[in-house]
Design a protein around this motif. Sequence first.
Motif, PDB file in Angstrom:
ATOM      1  N   GLN A 185     -15.824   9.106 -56.858  1.00 27.77           N
ATOM      2  CA  GLN A 185     -14.825   8.116 -56.450  1.00 27.77           C
ATOM      3  C   GLN A 185     -13.404   8.508 -56.845  1.00 27.77           C
ATOM      4  N   GLN A 186     -13.244   9.623 -57.532  1.00 25.92           N
ATOM      5  CA  GLN A 186     -11.938  10.054 -58.020  1.00 25.92           C
ATOM      6  C   GLN A 186     -11.263  10.994 -57.019  1.00 25.92           C
ATOM      7  N   ASP A 187     -10.016  11.354 -57.306  1.00 24.76           N
ATOM      8  CA  ASP A 187      -9.282  12.273 -56.434  1.00 24.76           C
ATOM      9  C   ASP A 187      -9.915  13.665 -56.463  1.00 24.76           C
ATOM     10  N   GLU A 188      -9.507  14.498 -55.518  1.00 21.33           N
ATOM     11  CA  GLU A 188     -10.104  15.833 -55.384  1.00 21.33           C
ATOM     12  C   GLU A 188      -9.872  16.706 -56.606  1.00 21.33           C
ATOM     13  N   GLU A 189      -8.726  16.567 -57.263  1.00 22.61           N
ATOM     14  CA  GLU A 189      -8.467  17.356 -58.475  1.00 22.61           C
ATOM     15  C   GLU A 189      -9.479  17.033 -59.570  1.00 22.61           C
ATOM     16  N   THR A 190      -9.750  15.756 -59.740  1.00 21.07           N
ATOM     17  CA  THR A 190     -10.731  15.351 -60.748  1.00 21.07           C
ATOM     18  C   THR A 190     -12.113  15.869 -60.373  1.00 21.07           C
ATOM     19  N   GLN A 191     -12.464  15.762 -59.101  1.00 15.37           N
ATOM     20  CA  GLN A 191     -13.756  16.263 -58.641  1.00 15.37           C
ATOM     21  C   GLN A 191     -13.877  17.768 -58.886  1.00 15.37           C
ATOM     22  N   ASP A 192     -12.825  18.512 -58.548  1.00 14.99           N
ATOM     23  CA  ASP A 192     -12.836  19.961 -58.784  1.00 14.99           C
ATOM     24  C   ASP A 192     -12.921  20.275 -60.273  1.00 14.99           C
ATOM     25  N   SER A 193     -12.201  19.520 -61.075  1.00 15.90           N
ATOM     26  CA  SER A 193     -12.226  19.749 -62.527  1.00 15.90           C
ATOM     27  C   SER A 193     -13.624  19.542 -63.084  1.00 15.90           C
ATOM     28  N   PHE A 194     -14.293  18.498 -62.648  1.00 21.75           N
ATOM     29  CA  PHE A 194     -15.651  18.243 -63.129  1.00 21.75           C
ATOM     30  C   PHE A 194     -16.602  19.348 -62.666  1.00 21.75           C
ATOM     31  N   GLU A 195     -16.441  19.777 -61.442  1.00 21.33           N
ATOM     32  CA  GLU A 195     -17.359  20.762 -60.870  1.00 21.33           C
ATOM     33  C   GLU A 195     -17.142  22.176 -61.409  1.00 21.33           C
ATOM     34  N   TYR A 196     -15.879  22.563 -61.612  1.00 21.40           N
ATOM     35  CA  TYR A 196     -15.593  23.975 -61.876  1.00 21.40           C
ATOM     36  C   TYR A 196     -15.008  24.292 -63.249  1.00 21.40           C
ATOM     37  N   SER A 197     -14.774  23.290 -64.073  1.00 15.84           N
ATOM     38  CA  SER A 197     -14.210  23.572 -65.398  1.00 15.84           C
ATOM     39  C   SER A 197     -15.189  24.367 -66.238  1.00 15.84           C
ATOM     40  N   ARG A 198     -14.649  25.299 -66.998  1.00 21.76           N
ATOM     41  CA  ARG A 198     -15.461  26.079 -67.926  1.00 21.76           C
ATOM     42  C   ARG A 198     -15.660  25.323 -69.229  1.00 21.76           C
ATOM     43  N   ASP A 199     -14.651  24.550 -69.613  1.00 22.09           N
ATOM     44  CA  ASP A 199     -14.676  23.766 -70.848  1.00 22.09           C
ATOM     45  C   ASP A 199     -14.256  22.336 -70.547  1.00 22.09           C
ATOM     46  N   PHE A 200     -14.741  21.418 -71.349  1.00 26.57           N
ATOM     47  CA  PHE A 200     -14.336  20.021 -71.250  1.00 26.57           C
ATOM     48  C   PHE A 200     -13.624  19.659 -72.536  1.00 26.57           C
ATOM     49  N   VAL A 201     -12.370  19.237 -72.407  1.00 26.11           N
ATOM     50  CA  VAL A 201     -11.495  18.969 -73.544  1.00 26.11           C
ATOM     51  C   VAL A 201     -11.511  17.475 -73.854  1.00 26.11           C
ATOM     52  N   ASN A 224      -9.654  15.241 -75.396  1.00 24.61           N
ATOM     53  CA  ASN A 224      -8.515  14.337 -75.190  1.00 24.61           C
ATOM     54  C   ASN A 224      -7.774  14.558 -73.884  1.00 24.61           C
ATOM     55  N   SER A 225      -8.399  15.178 -72.898  1.00 25.72           N
ATOM     56  CA  SER A 225      -7.726  15.367 -71.604  1.00 25.72           C
ATOM     57  C   SER A 225      -7.662  14.027 -70.867  1.00 25.72           C
ATOM     58  N   PRO A 226      -6.659  13.848 -70.004  1.00 25.29           N
ATOM     59  CA  PRO A 226      -6.551  12.580 -69.265  1.00 25.29           C
ATOM     60  C   PRO A 226      -7.814  12.257 -68.453  1.00 25.29           C
ATOM     61  N   MET A 227      -8.414  13.263 -67.811  1.00 19.16           N
ATOM     62  CA  MET A 227      -9.625  13.019 -67.032  1.00 19.16           C
ATOM     63  C   MET A 227     -10.751  12.520 -67.943  1.00 19.16           C
ATOM     64  N   MET A 228     -10.899  13.150 -69.088  1.00 21.81           N
ATOM     65  CA  MET A 228     -11.965  12.782 -70.014  1.00 21.81           C
ATOM     66  C   MET A 228     -11.744  11.363 -70.526  1.00 21.81           C
ATOM     67  N   GLU A 229     -10.529  11.044 -70.900  1.00 19.03           N
ATOM     68  CA  GLU A 229     -10.242   9.711 -71.419  1.00 19.03           C
ATOM     69  C   GLU A 229     -10.476   8.647 -70.354  1.00 19.03           C
ATOM     70  N   ALA A 230     -10.096   8.940 -69.105  1.00 16.44           N
ATOM     71  CA  ALA A 230     -10.323   7.987 -68.011  1.00 16.44           C
ATOM     72  C   ALA A 230     -11.819   7.789 -67.771  1.00 16.44           C
TER      73      ALA A 230
END
Length: 117
Positions: A71-87, A89-95
């Motif tokens: 349900q999120q924007d494409e950047e968030t979707q790409d970040s979830f799908e292709y990130s190597r690390d999950f940080v 305190n990142s804004p996506m993680m906090e949201a």
Amino acid sequence: MPFVSRSDGAIDGVFEQLQEGMAEEFLSDDNPELVAHLNAPPKVSSVSARQFRLQLRRAKLIDQVKAWVAQQDEETQDSFEYSRDFVRNSPMMEAGFAAMGFTVEQQDEFFEAAAKL
């Protein structure tokens, strides 16, 4: 002998010299609270994508998180799908954690558990 700063009563900083308006409390080097603070393990600030996804599965949150991400924007979707690390305190993680109703303590516990995988 150091000066300490505090947040909500807990030591959150240690300084060699007085820091006006910030760290004015002086403690002895053998103060138990100071020793515990200095020897506390560091908080986990990031985990690998593998660790993050495995922890989502173990916590039975993977489907709920995937639904939220969809349900999120494409950047968030790409970040979830292709990130190597999950940080942590990142804004996506906090949201995402806010959407799941996690407290700060629960977020820390999630990352600590993920870091052990």
